[in-house]
Motif scaffolding. Structure first.
Motif, PDB file in Angstrom:
ATOM      1  N   VAL A   1      -3.607  12.309   6.582  1.00  0.00           N
ATOM      2  CA  VAL A   1      -2.981  12.838   5.431  1.00  0.00           C
ATOM      3  C   VAL A   1      -2.309  11.767   4.564  1.00  0.00           C
ATOM      4  O   VAL A   1      -2.458  11.629   3.327  1.00  0.00           O
ATOM      5  N   TRP A   2      -1.264  11.134   4.974  1.00  0.00           N
ATOM      6  CA  TRP A   2      -0.825   9.967   4.454  1.00  0.00           C
ATOM      7  C   TRP A   2      -1.923   9.040   3.614  1.00  0.00           C
ATOM      8  O   TRP A   2      -1.664   8.645   2.500  1.00  0.00           O
ATOM      9  N   CYS A   3      -2.497   8.719   4.420  1.00  0.00           N
ATOM     10  CA  CYS A   3      -3.641   7.713   4.003  1.00  0.00           C
ATOM     11  C   CYS A   3      -4.525   8.219   2.921  1.00  0.00           C
ATOM     12  O   CYS A   3      -4.786   7.376   1.897  1.00  0.00           O
ATOM     13  N   GLN A   4      -4.903   9.439   2.899  1.00  0.00           N
ATOM     14  CA  GLN A   4      -5.494  10.095   1.935  1.00  0.00           C
ATOM     15  C   GLN A   4      -4.639  10.004   0.535  1.00  0.00           C
ATOM     16  O   GLN A   4      -5.104   9.781  -0.430  1.00  0.00           O
ATOM     17  N   ARG A   5      -3.561  10.679   0.717  1.00  0.00           N
ATOM     18  CA  ARG A   5      -2.432  10.761  -0.398  1.00  0.00           C
ATOM     19  C   ARG A   5      -2.316   9.606  -1.105  1.00  0.00           C
ATOM     20  O   ARG A   5      -2.101   9.535  -2.199  1.00  0.00           O
TER      21      ARG A   5
ATOM     22  N   ASP B   1      -8.016   0.328   7.734  1.00  0.00           N
ATOM     23  CA  ASP B   1      -7.573   0.992   8.986  1.00  0.00           C
ATOM     24  C   ASP B   1      -6.149   0.530   9.271  1.00  0.00           C
ATOM     25  O   ASP B   1      -5.916  -0.571   9.319  1.00  0.00           O
ATOM     26  N   VAL B   2      -5.270   1.678   9.151  1.00  0.00           N
ATOM     27  CA  VAL B   2      -3.834   1.427   9.470  1.00  0.00           C
ATOM     28  C   VAL B   2      -3.637   0.783  10.682  1.00  0.00           C
ATOM     29  O   VAL B   2      -2.463   0.479  11.092  1.00  0.00           O
ATOM     30  N   LEU B   3      -4.447   0.952  11.774  1.00  0.00           N
ATOM     31  CA  LEU B   3      -4.226   0.372  12.946  1.00  0.00           C
ATOM     32  C   LEU B   3      -4.612  -0.944  12.974  1.00  0.00           C
ATOM     33  O   LEU B   3      -4.441  -1.935  14.173  1.00  0.00           O
ATOM     34  N   ASP B   4      -5.134  -1.464  12.006  1.00  0.00           N
ATOM     35  CA  ASP B   4      -5.393  -3.127  11.831  1.00  0.00           C
ATOM     36  C   ASP B   4      -5.085  -3.437  10.197  1.00  0.00           C
ATOM     37  O   ASP B   4      -5.703  -3.614   9.498  1.00  0.00           O
ATOM     38  N   VAL B   5      -3.853  -3.429   9.954  1.00  0.00           N
ATOM     39  CA  VAL B   5      -3.550  -3.623   8.473  1.00  0.00           C
ATOM     40  C   VAL B   5      -3.808  -5.029   8.106  1.00  0.00           C
ATOM     41  O   VAL B   5      -3.405  -6.044   8.677  1.00  0.00           O
ATOM     42  N   PRO B   6      -4.441  -5.318   7.064  1.00  0.00           N
ATOM     43  CA  PRO B   6      -4.983  -6.559   6.429  1.00  0.00           C
ATOM     44  C   PRO B   6      -3.777  -7.253   6.111  1.00  0.00           C
ATOM     45  O   PRO B   6      -2.854  -6.614   5.504  1.00  0.00           O
ATOM     46  N   ARG B   7      -3.612  -8.752   6.422  1.00  0.00           N
ATOM     47  CA  ARG B   7      -2.518  -9.737   6.193  1.00  0.00           C
ATOM     48  C   ARG B   7      -2.113  -9.622   4.637  1.00  0.00           C
ATOM     49  O   ARG B   7      -1.202  -9.919   4.156  1.00  0.00           O
ATOM     50  N   ASP B   8      -3.157  -9.298   3.550  1.00  0.00           N
ATOM     51  CA  ASP B   8      -2.914  -9.410   2.365  1.00  0.00           C
ATOM     52  C   ASP B   8      -2.222  -8.104   1.702  1.00  0.00           C
ATOM     53  O   ASP B   8      -1.845  -7.990   0.892  1.00  0.00           O
ATOM     54  N   GLN B   9      -1.838  -7.078   2.742  1.00  0.00           N
ATOM     55  CA  GLN B   9      -1.256  -5.804   2.485  1.00  0.00           C
ATOM     56  C   GLN B   9      -0.028  -5.595   2.900  1.00  0.00           C
ATOM     57  O   GLN B   9       0.660  -4.848   2.609  1.00  0.00           O
ATOM     58  N   PHE B  10       0.492  -6.684   3.884  1.00  0.00           N
ATOM     59  CA  PHE B  10       1.718  -6.851   4.125  1.00  0.00           C
ATOM     60  C   PHE B  10       2.310  -8.053   4.479  1.00  0.00           C
ATOM     61  O   PHE B  10       1.805  -8.992   5.117  1.00  0.00           O
TER      62      PHE B  10
ATOM     63  N   TYR C   1       0.757  -1.293  -0.067  1.00  0.00           N
ATOM     64  CA  TYR C   1       0.055   0.150   0.002  1.00  0.00           C
ATOM     65  C   TYR C   1       0.803   1.348  -0.014  1.00  0.00           C
ATOM     66  O   TYR C   1       0.250   2.432  -0.154  1.00  0.00           O
ATOM     67  N   VAL C   2       2.099   1.353   0.094  1.00  0.00           N
ATOM     68  CA  VAL C   2       2.891   2.681   0.115  1.00  0.00           C
ATOM     69  C   VAL C   2       3.474   2.913  -1.298  1.00  0.00           C
ATOM     70  O   VAL C   2       3.359   4.188  -1.207  1.00  0.00           O
ATOM     71  N   ASN C   3       3.615   2.164  -2.259  1.00  0.00           N
ATOM     72  CA  ASN C   3       3.576   2.403  -3.441  1.00  0.00           C
ATOM     73  C   ASN C   3       2.903   1.629  -4.447  1.00  0.00           C
ATOM     74  O   ASN C   3       3.321   0.433  -4.702  1.00  0.00           O
ATOM     75  N   ALA C   4       1.831   1.986  -4.931  1.00  0.00           N
ATOM     76  CA  ALA C   4       0.726   1.301  -5.610  1.00  0.00           C
ATOM     77  C   ALA C   4       1.596   0.452  -6.622  1.00  0.00           C
ATOM     78  O   ALA C   4       2.223   0.919  -7.591  1.00  0.00           O
ATOM     79  N   GLY C   5       1.292  -0.907  -6.816  1.00  0.00           N
ATOM     80  CA  GLY C   5       1.663  -1.665  -7.769  1.00  0.00           C
ATOM     81  C   GLY C   5       3.119  -2.269  -7.460  1.00  0.00           C
ATOM     82  O   GLY C   5       3.702  -3.162  -8.244  1.00  0.00           O
ATOM     83  N   HIS C   6       3.480  -2.161  -6.207  1.00  0.00           N
ATOM     84  CA  HIS C   6       4.801  -2.607  -5.815  1.00  0.00           C
ATOM     85  C   HIS C   6       4.914  -2.983  -4.479  1.00  0.00           C
ATOM     86  O   HIS C   6       4.265  -2.508  -3.816  1.00  0.00           O
TER      87      HIS C   6
END
Length: 145
Positions: free
Chosen positions: A85-89, A95-104, A53-58
């Protein structure tokens, strides 16, 4: 880091303008969350791996906090670096306080990476491999001059 953050007499939860913030990386944010969690007796650890989720596609190398959520009886990932702000950009819709397992994706085989671990010989993203470097990285594909 805490002395630097609180030396102006303001609390940690108080918003600051950008020029009065402490520049940090994901590791620093993770450490600043691990300390209070562990001080409260909550099992917590740093997880080195790759975020989708930090750099879409990577999958970017990233460090997050994982703590034991006793009420739900599970380990929960928290990305303490990302605010509204970061989440919007970045277009993050979870919810970044509960990052889904498929996102990390955590490092595998019980081998944690070093922060920003790279090989000294690794080519840059847009760098072309000449014959010598091709032979170094993949001798089976090297072309005889």
């Amino acid at each position: 880091m805490l002395d630097e953050l609180t030396g102006d007499g303001h609390g940690l939860a108080e918003a600051r303008p950008p020029d009065q913030r402490l520049a940090c990386r994901c590791r620093n944010f993770t450490l600043l969350l691990l300390g209070p969690l562990r001080a409260k007796g909550i099992p917590a650890r740093a997880r080195y791996g790759f975020a989708a989720y930090v750099n879409a596609g990577h999958y970017e190398d990233h460090i997050v906090c994982e703590y034991w959520n006793a009420s739900e009886e599970r380990w929960q990932l928290v990305d303490a670096q990302l605010d509204e702000v970061w989440c919007q950009r970045l277009g993050i819709g979870f919810d970044v306080l509960d990052v889904p397992r498929d996102q990390f994706l955590a490092a595998l085989n019980k081998t944690e990476m070093l922060s920003w671990d790279v090989w000294g010989a690794q080519p840059g993203p847009d760098q072309q491999l000449d014959a010598d470097r091709l032979a170094f990285f993949d001798p089976a594909r090297a072309v005889d001059p």
